[in-house]
Design a protein around this motif. Sequence first.
Motif, short mmCIF file in Angstrom:
data_model
loop_
_atom_site.label_atom_id
_atom_site.label_comp_id
_atom_site.label_asym_id
_atom_site.label_seq_id
_atom_site.Cartn_x
_atom_site.Cartn_y
_atom_site.Cartn_z
N LEU A 201 0.86 -1.13 0.09
CA LEU A 201 0.07 0.12 -0.22
C LEU A 201 0.92 1.08 0.15
O LEU A 201 1.52 1.39 0.86
N ASP B 190 -2.75 3.88 -4.19
CA ASP B 190 -3.90 3.74 -3.20
C ASP B 190 -5.03 3.90 -3.93
O ASP B 190 -6.03 3.55 -3.54
N LEU C 38 -7.57 0.46 -5.41
CA LEU C 38 -8.35 -0.56 -4.70
C LEU C 38 -9.67 -0.94 -5.61
O LEU C 38 -9.94 -2.11 -5.67
N GLU D 161 1.18 -3.32 4.39
CA GLU D 161 1.34 -1.99 5.08
C GLU D 161 2.91 -1.75 4.91
O GLU D 161 3.74 -2.52 5.14
N ILE E 298 -7.74 0.90 5.51
CA ILE E 298 -8.47 -0.37 4.55
C ILE E 298 -9.21 -1.36 5.21
O ILE E 298 -10.59 -1.52 4.80
N GLN F 13 -12.62 0.39 5.81
CA GLN F 13 -13.29 0.18 4.36
C GLN F 13 -13.97 -0.75 4.01
O GLN F 13 -15.33 -0.89 3.75
N LEU G 23 -4.89 -8.62 4.74
CA LEU G 23 -4.07 -7.43 5.34
C LEU G 23 -3.16 -7.88 6.08
O LEU G 23 -3.13 -8.35 7.17
#
Length: 333
Positions: A162, A168, A171, A189, A210, A213, A245
Motif C-alpha cells: 500500500l 492507493d 483499490l 502495509e 483499509i 473501509q 491485510l
Amino acid sequence: MSQLQDSFGRKFHYLRMSVTDVCNFKCSYCLPDGYHPNGKPQFLSLNEIENLVSAFSQVGTQKIRITGGEPTLRKDFTDIIRVVANNPHIHTIATTTNGYRLEKHAKEWFDAGLRRINVSVDSLDPKMFYQITGENKFDAVMRGIDAALSAGFERVKINAVLLKGLNDKDLPRFLHWIKHTPIDLRFIELMETGLGREYFQAHHLAGADIKAQLLADGWQFDAPSASDGPAQNFSHSDYKGRIGLIMPYANNFCATCNRLRVSAKGKLHLCLFTESGVDLRDLLQHPDQQAELIERLHGQLAQKKETHYLHQGITGGDPTSCLYWWLGRICSP
C-alpha cells in the motif's frame, strides 16, 4: 526430535528460505537503484539446501516458502523445488515471485511440486506498475498469473504494498478483479526502515484504514486457524477472491509468529525484521552434521524476542531489513 519453540510458547513450522539476493526489478520501496552485487555471490548450493531442509523437517517444519531476491532467477530453481518436494515431512511448498518467468514455467514448477505461489503486483494500472517497479512487464506478469491459475496451484496470492499517492487509488480495480477471479489479494502495509523515513512519511497508508473501509462495504473477517500467519483475512459473498491485510503496527502482530528465515547465504534470522543472524552454513556441508545443526536451531530459538518493537521506533539501520523479508525480495541479509 522436538519441535522448534521459543520461550513465549510459539511453535515454528514455517520456513522462509531465500535462495538468492539477486532481483531484476527496481521497486521504489525496495531497490530503486536496482541490485548491485558485492563481489561474486556465493548462495546456498543445492546440496546445502537439501541438508537445511532435512534438518528443519526434523524439528517440525511443514511449510517452506522459497524466496529471494527473485528466486526464479536461479537456473536450478526447478531442482530446488524438487529437493524440497522430495522431503516427506514438508507438506506445503510455496514461493514468492515478481512473476517475470511465471508465464513460461508455471506448469513446470507445479509438476516439480510447487503448490502455492505469491505474485507481487503493486498496481493494475500498467503505467503505475512501471513507475513502482521500474519494469514495463505488467502484461507479462498478468499472463503469468493466468498461467498459474491454469496450472492448478492450490492457492495463488497477489502481494501489493500500500503506497499513499501511488497505488492507493487502485483499490476499486483490485476489488473488481477478484470479484470473478479466485485469488487471495494481500495488501501489505508499508513499514518504516532506518534509512527510508522520508519515503515512509510520504507514502505510508495505514492498513487499519483499509480494514475499516472493507468492513463498511460488507466484507467479513475470517476467524484465523491455528496455522495462519499474521495476515487478517476477509471474505465477501459476492466475491470469488479474498483479501488479506498484513499490518505490522497492529496490536499483538507478533503473537502468532510461526515462521523463521534463512538467508541466501545461510544465516538464520529469528525475526523477519532483524538484520542480525546466526550462520548455519558451516553445518550444511554434510548430512552427518544434522544433530549439531538441530542443536544450534534450538539454542537460537531460546533467544527469540517477544516482538519486533516497531512501536518503540526501532526501525533498523538497513532499508531492506523488514518489508522486503515479507516480499522475499531482500537484497542484503
